[in-house]
Design an enzyme around this catalytic site. Structure first.
Site, PDB file in Angstrom:
ATOM      1  N   ARG A   1       0.795  -1.120  -0.213  1.00  0.00           N
ATOM      2  CA  ARG A   1       0.037  -0.078  -0.038  1.00  0.00           C
ATOM      3  C   ARG A   1       0.885   1.203   0.040  1.00  0.00           C
ATOM      4  O   ARG A   1       1.662   1.523   0.900  1.00  0.00           O
ATOM      5  CB  ARG A   1      -0.830  -0.067   1.268  1.00  0.00           C
ATOM      6  CG  ARG A   1      -1.833   1.312   1.438  1.00  0.00           C
ATOM      7  CD  ARG A   1      -2.560   1.434   2.582  1.00  0.00           C
ATOM      8  NE  ARG A   1      -3.820   0.584   2.651  1.00  0.00           N
ATOM      9  CZ  ARG A   1      -4.619   0.454   3.657  1.00  0.00           C
ATOM     10  NH1 ARG A   1      -4.104   1.093   4.895  1.00  0.00           N
ATOM     11  NH2 ARG A   1      -5.274  -0.334   3.762  1.00  0.00           N
TER      12      ARG A   1
ATOM     13  N   SER B   1     -12.872  -4.421  -0.812  1.00  0.00           N
ATOM     14  CA  SER B   1     -13.497  -4.198   0.429  1.00  0.00           C
ATOM     15  C   SER B   1     -14.891  -4.216   0.587  1.00  0.00           C
ATOM     16  O   SER B   1     -15.586  -3.751  -0.626  1.00  0.00           O
ATOM     17  CB  SER B   1     -12.913  -3.039   0.715  1.00  0.00           C
ATOM     18  OG  SER B   1     -11.529  -3.031   0.811  1.00  0.00           O
TER      19      SER B   1
ATOM     20  N   LYS C   1      -7.444   4.578   8.635  1.00  0.00           N
ATOM     21  CA  LYS C   1      -8.502   5.486   7.900  1.00  0.00           C
ATOM     22  C   LYS C   1      -9.569   6.153   8.906  1.00  0.00           C
ATOM     23  O   LYS C   1     -10.447   5.345   9.194  1.00  0.00           O
ATOM     24  CB  LYS C   1      -9.456   4.469   7.136  1.00  0.00           C
ATOM     25  CG  LYS C   1      -8.718   4.030   5.779  1.00  0.00           C
ATOM     26  CD  LYS C   1      -9.281   2.849   4.930  1.00  0.00           C
ATOM     27  CE  LYS C   1      -8.603   2.435   3.702  1.00  0.00           C
ATOM     28  NZ  LYS C   1      -9.416   1.556   2.849  1.00  0.00           N
TER      29      LYS C   1
END
Length: 213
Positions: free
Chosen positions: A43, A112, A141
């Site tokens: 990521r 997701s 997040k």
């Protein structure tokens, strides 16, 4: 590509923000794999493309050596270019159908989901696994709302593909996810922010094996 449920047991998502001065991302990912990580996701949200590509090529070779699946977060084009094992896309990212057309039938595509409907839609469109979350509050997040235990249980009961939990997971709260039908946990800081990545991964893997066996 069929993803075995066991590959979800300890899914490690990279974050270079936690790297120590004398460590590279490849070093720490290798430590995580040696400790028990079963799946690696690269990521990189803000780095230049060529920099991310170089990291992807390094991690692809490393993961292949250890026979651990390697996917890239969001970037379908990069996953195609470096011939990664696959990609993980969010609900708002490129349509799964388009990603499958680009990558082909043999590559892994994870999606997701935070509702039964989105999980079922992803499975119908050919997703290989579901990442459900956030299951706890997470600093990764900050706008993510925690998914209830009931919703997690409903998702795992509705789909036939593997389901991994993500979001705010640490060794102290993994056991709270037992009995929900999950196949494993996905973590970021619980591994890569640790002083000793190998030991952190080993501890998490041992707990995960106990909870999700």
């Amino acid at each position: 590509m069929r993803v075995e449920k066991e590959a979800m047991r300890l899914y490690a998502v990279t974050d270079r923000a936690w790297l120590k001065e004398d460590q590279t991302l490849k070093d720490e990912v290798e430590n995580a794999i040696k400790g028990g990580a079963t799946f690696i996701q690269l990521r990189e949200k803000n780095a230049p493309y060529m920099e991310v590509k170089a990291l992807a090529l390094e991690l692809k070779e490393l993961c292949a050596r250890y026979k651990v699946p390697f996917v890239i977060d969001d970037d379908v084009a990069l996953a195609k270019e470096v011939d990664a094992d696959g990609v993980h896309i969010g609900q708002s990212d490129m349509e799964l159908k388009s990603a499958r057309m680009i990558l082909g039938s043999e590559k892994i595509i994870g999606v997701s989901a935070d509702t039964v409907d989105t999980a079922l839609a992803a499975e119908r469109r050919g997703a290989d696994y579901i990442g459900v979350g956030a299951v706890f509050h997470t600093d990764t997040k900050t706008d993510a709302t925690a998914v209830s235990r009931e919703v997690i249980r409903n998702i795992t009961g509705a789909v036939t593909i593997p389901v991994v939990a993500i979001g705010g997971i640490k060794k102290d709260n993994v056991r709270e996810l037992g009995g929900l039908g999950l196949d494993g946990i996905a973590v970021v800081s619980a591994i890569f922010a640790a002083d000793d990545v190998y030991t952190a991964a080993k501890e998490l893997r041992n707990i995960s094996d106990e909870v999700f066996k």
